[in-house]
Scaffold this active site. Structure first.
Site, PDB file in Angstrom:
ATOM      1  CG  ASP A  15       1.870  -1.784  -1.290  1.00 21.77           C
ATOM      2  OD1 ASP A  15       2.646  -1.677  -2.258  1.00 21.77           O
ATOM      3  OD2 ASP A  15       1.623  -0.855  -0.504  1.00 21.77           O
ATOM      4  CG  ASP A 110       5.050  -1.195  -5.432  1.00 24.43           C
ATOM      5  OD1 ASP A 110       4.341  -0.528  -6.207  1.00 24.43           O
ATOM      6  OD2 ASP A 110       5.210  -0.916  -4.239  1.00 24.43           O
ATOM      7  CD  GLU A 111      -0.367  -0.216  -4.698  1.00 22.33           C
ATOM      8  OE1 GLU A 111      -1.592  -0.103  -4.702  1.00 22.33           O
ATOM      9  OE2 GLU A 111       0.407   0.761  -4.747  1.00 22.33           O
TER      10      GLU A 111
HETATM   11 MG    MG Z   1       4.599  -0.510  -2.242  1.00 22.60          MG
END
Ligand code: MG
Length: 359
Positions: A15, A110-111
């Site tokens: 993350d 983003d993960e």
């Molecule tokens: Mg994040």
């Protein structure tokens, strides 16, 4: 005969730390120590998508309305969302992931979950692999990431939050039972405010509390998510990291210029949104007739920012279906006005042989 022992999986959840804001700070280092946020304008009734840590010190957080954020932090530097740039950086991050595994399931830009069970680098140590991935992201892209390592997906996700930002946390297979025992239920991904309040009313605060209950109680009170909560509480999560996650739904939603409090107003918005939904469905699945869609739903967001969704299966794709759903869900307003209306359909599951063709 005993079942063959299945090898514990090694799952990493990566993350990125305040991703959009971090990219903006990288692009313009002068922003570094100032409170910044990426989000929509006050005029457009926008919300923050991300903010950096100096902004969080003012109590700002993602999904907060920009207007409210500016009241809490008047010196906030608000930046517009540059999606094309974030997508490009996300691809570079994925290139780093691919050095270790091709089993990558993105959850957003983003993960992502990575299955590194069969990765032979770093002597096969998932802890070390996570460390190296974060180091390479930092060295090559000048961004920081946090990581969670665990044999189960939901634990990997919880773990990545544990030492955020720029940290990682490992839950080894023999530590799962202990970790789960005192885990607050509200930390389980998918257990939101409403569900955790329901659980609290049942006297259930931790996974340990759930372990003492019969699965039927959770099923009866909460339905499908009740079963998942029961499984997770027992350290069971059989979901695999899905490298080819298929798109599951198509939807359209609109944040209204002004809140509404009448069902007739909502019905008018539905009439406007419906043709757009139809267009998006046909674009997403050009070969699938509209009659193939049988599960659809309506979503509302209230003035207190609570979101609610109502879905129905075995229905026909037509304006009347959504209109009925809207009438039903409208009773949940309970004096609140509505700031967002959304419609969506679930894409019917593809047949086995169609899925096979992916390989
Ligand atoms: Mg994040």
């Amino acid at each position: 005969m005993p079942m063959p022992q299945t090898k514990a999986r090694k799952i990493i959840h990566i993350d990125m730390d305040c991703f959009y804001a971090a990219v903006e700070m990288r692009e313009n280092p002068q922003l570094k120590d100032k409170p910044i946020a990426v989000g929509g304008s006050v005029e457009g009734r926008g919300v923050l998508t991300t903010c950096n840590y100096p902004a969080r010190a003012f109590g700002l957080r993602s999904a907060m309305p920009t207007a409210q954020a500016l009241k809490l932090c008047p010196q906030l530097i608000l930046l517009p969302v540059r999606m094309a740039l974030y997508k490009q950086v996300s691809q570079q991050i994925h290139q780093i992931f691919h050095r270790y595994t091709d089993i990558i399931e993105p959850l957003s830009l983003d993960e992502a979950y990575l299955d590194v069970t069969d990765c032979e680098q770093c002597s096969g140590s998932a802890t070390w692999i996570a460390q190296q991935i974060r180091q390479q992201i930092f060295d090559e892209l000048h961004l920081t990431a946090s990581a969670g390592v665990a044999p189960l997906k939901f634990l990997a996700k919880i773990a990545s939050d544990q030492n955020k930002p720029n940290g990682q946390f490992v839950i080894k297979p023999d530590e799962v039972a202990d970790f789960v025992l005192n885990l607050p239920l509200k930390k389980i991904p998918g257990v939101g405010k409403v569900t955790s309040e329901k659980l609290a009313k049942m006297g259930l605060l931790t996974c340990g509390d759930v372990q003492k209950q019969d699965v039927r109680l959770l099923l009866n009170q909460l339905g499908k998510i009740g079963k998942s909560i029961w499984d997770f509480s027992h350290g069971i999560d059989e979901r695999e990291v899905q490298a080819h996650r298929l798109r599951k739904s198509v939807g359209v939603e609109r944040t209204l210029r002004q809140n509404i409090d009448q069902l007739t107003q909502a019905q008018e918005i539905l009439t406007e949104l419906y043709p757009e939904l139809e267009r998006r469905i046909l674009r997403a699945k050009p070969d699938l007739p509209l009659s193939a869609y049988q599960k659809m739903g309506v979503k509302l967001k209230f003035d207190d920012f609570q979101t609610t969704t109502l879905e129905k299966s075995a229905v026909q794709f037509c304006p009347e279906t959504f209109s009925q759903l809207l009438t039903q869900i409208w009773t949940r307003c309970q004096g609140r006005s509505v700031r967002l209306v959304g419609l969506h359909v679930q894409i019917p599951e593809q047949k086995q042989n169609e899925q096979m063709s992916l390989w």
